[in-house]
Design a protein around this motif. Structure first.
Motif, PDB file in Angstrom:
ATOM      1  N   ASP A 166       2.173  -4.829  16.038  1.00 51.16           N
ATOM      2  CA  ASP A 166       1.726  -3.624  15.339  1.00 51.16           C
ATOM      3  C   ASP A 166       2.492  -3.342  14.046  1.00 51.16           C
ATOM      4  OD1 ASP A 166      -0.222  -3.064  17.261  1.00 51.16           O
ATOM      5  OD2 ASP A 166       1.205  -1.967  18.520  1.00 51.16           O
ATOM      6  N   LEU A 167       3.382  -4.244  13.646  1.00 48.74           N
ATOM      7  CA  LEU A 167       4.145  -4.037  12.421  1.00 48.74           C
ATOM      8  C   LEU A 167       3.250  -4.198  11.191  1.00 48.74           C
ATOM      9  CD1 LEU A 167       7.529  -5.930  13.006  1.00 48.74           C
ATOM     10  CD2 LEU A 167       7.116  -3.471  13.094  1.00 48.74           C
ATOM     11  N   HIS A 178      12.950   0.390  11.044  1.00 52.03           N
ATOM     12  CA  HIS A 178      12.874   1.155   9.790  1.00 52.03           C
ATOM     13  C   HIS A 178      11.464   1.068   9.206  1.00 52.03           C
ATOM     14  CE1 HIS A 178      17.260   1.397   9.921  1.00 52.03           C
ATOM     15  NE2 HIS A 178      17.274   0.091  10.140  1.00 52.03           N
ATOM     16  N   PRO A 179      10.513   1.780   9.781  1.00 51.25           N
ATOM     17  CA  PRO A 179       9.123   1.701   9.305  1.00 51.25           C
ATOM     18  C   PRO A 179       8.907   2.231   7.895  1.00 51.25           C
ATOM     19  CG  PRO A 179       9.380   3.465  10.928  1.00 51.25           C
ATOM     20  CD  PRO A 179      10.665   2.686  10.938  1.00 51.25           C
ATOM     21  N   ASP A 180       9.906   2.951   7.350  1.00 50.91           N
ATOM     22  CA  ASP A 180       9.794   3.493   6.000  1.00 50.91           C
ATOM     23  C   ASP A 180      10.336   2.552   4.936  1.00 50.91           C
ATOM     24  OD1 ASP A 180      12.351   3.766   7.022  1.00 50.91           O
ATOM     25  OD2 ASP A 180      12.749   5.666   5.991  1.00 50.91           O
ATOM     26  N   GLY A 238       0.793  -1.223   0.000  1.00 56.04           N
ATOM     27  CA  GLY A 238       0.000   0.000   0.000  1.00 56.04           C
ATOM     28  C   GLY A 238       0.820   1.266   0.000  1.00 56.04           C
ATOM     29  N   ASN A 239       2.089   1.186  -0.454  1.00 54.51           N
ATOM     30  CA  ASN A 239       2.940   2.369  -0.527  1.00 54.51           C
ATOM     31  C   ASN A 239       4.056   2.115  -1.533  1.00 54.51           C
ATOM     32  OD1 ASN A 239       5.282   1.104   0.875  1.00 54.51           O
ATOM     33  ND2 ASN A 239       3.925   1.147   2.662  1.00 54.51           N
ATOM     34  N   SER A 240       4.872   3.124  -1.762  1.00 50.22           N
ATOM     35  CA  SER A 240       5.971   2.999  -2.735  1.00 50.22           C
ATOM     36  C   SER A 240       7.335   2.944  -2.044  1.00 50.22           C
ATOM     37  CB  SER A 240       5.925   4.166  -3.721  1.00 50.22           C
ATOM     38  OG  SER A 240       6.021   5.408  -3.026  1.00 50.22           O
ATOM     39  N   ASN A 241       7.351   2.561  -0.775  1.00 44.27           N
ATOM     40  CA  ASN A 241       8.619   2.463  -0.047  1.00 44.27           C
ATOM     41  C   ASN A 241       9.510   1.372  -0.629  1.00 44.27           C
ATOM     42  OD1 ASN A 241       7.712   4.444   1.685  1.00 44.27           O
ATOM     43  ND2 ASN A 241       7.036   3.029   3.277  1.00 44.27           N
TER      44      ASN A 241
END
Length: 217
Positions: A88-89, A59-61, A35-38
């Protein structure tokens, strides 16, 4: 070493939402799954997951995918993920598959970094092609890493480490950094997250080898 089969492993993995059941269907679409472009980084042979779970937490990003061949081993990582410390990860997924199939699961350039930690050394010469740092496997990694993509490799097996550096050079990769004693190398040890094996071997006084290799083109 013989692995103990855990009968509930298959059913537990099938039911878990963060274990991807048909990873080949995600080829080229992993960012959509997250759900992201990381950036996406993978660990091949993740074992019980200590390293990758702590990387995801730190490193949540960055999005992480753990690859493990054996379901009974992957089960332990899933159980750890579900513990209070990691529940919660959201930036981690698991896949039960053979490392030889990475090119079938990830598109060219889809993975930015690959971690290989304490891989099976396959000590007999006739089994050299099975080592995860052999030229055969490096060619597979080239299918999914972009130019400039990196491999990080840690091991306590110095013979395997020397073999790996030779293979990397012969395959046309750039050996960016290396050390034969990671925990006494301030630069390379900065931010180091240890695996289960790393903790065990270093507690015995075994030096840990680490290298970082870069795909040139």
């Amino acid at each position: 070493m013989r692995l103990r089969n855990i009968p509930r492993a298959e059913s537990t993995l099938q039911a878990h939402e963060l274990v991807i059941k048909h990873p080949e269907e995600q080829k080229g679409k992993w960012c959509s799954l997250f759900g992201n472009s990381n950036p996406i980084e993978i660990e091949i042979g993740m074992g019980k997951g200590q390293f990758l779970l702590n990387m995801a937490k730190a490193h949540p990003d960055i999005n992480y995918i753990g690859i493990e061949r054996y379901s009974s081993v992957l089960l332990r990582a899933v159980e750890r993920l579900d513990s209070e410390e990691f529940q919660d990860l959201h930036n981690i997924r698991f896949v039960c598959m053979d490392a030889r199939d990475v090119g079938e699961v990830f598109a060219p350039g889809e993975i930015s970094r690959i971690y290989l930690n304490f891989s099976d050394p396959w000590p007999k010469a006739r089994h050299a092609r099975r080592r995860l740092t052999s030229r055969e496997f490096l060619s597979r990694y080239e299918q999914v890493l972009p130019s400039g993509g990196k491999i990080e490799f840690k091991t306590d097996n110095t013979e395997l480490f020397r073999f790996s550096m030779e293979e990397i050079t012969e395959a046309g990769w750039h050996l960016e950094k290396y050390t034969y004693d990671l925990h006494h190398n301030d630069e390379m040890n900065a931010g180091n997250i240890m695996t289960e094996y790393e903790e065990k071997f270093s507690s015995r006084g075994n030096p840990i080898n680490k290298l970082i290799a870069v795909r040139k083109n």
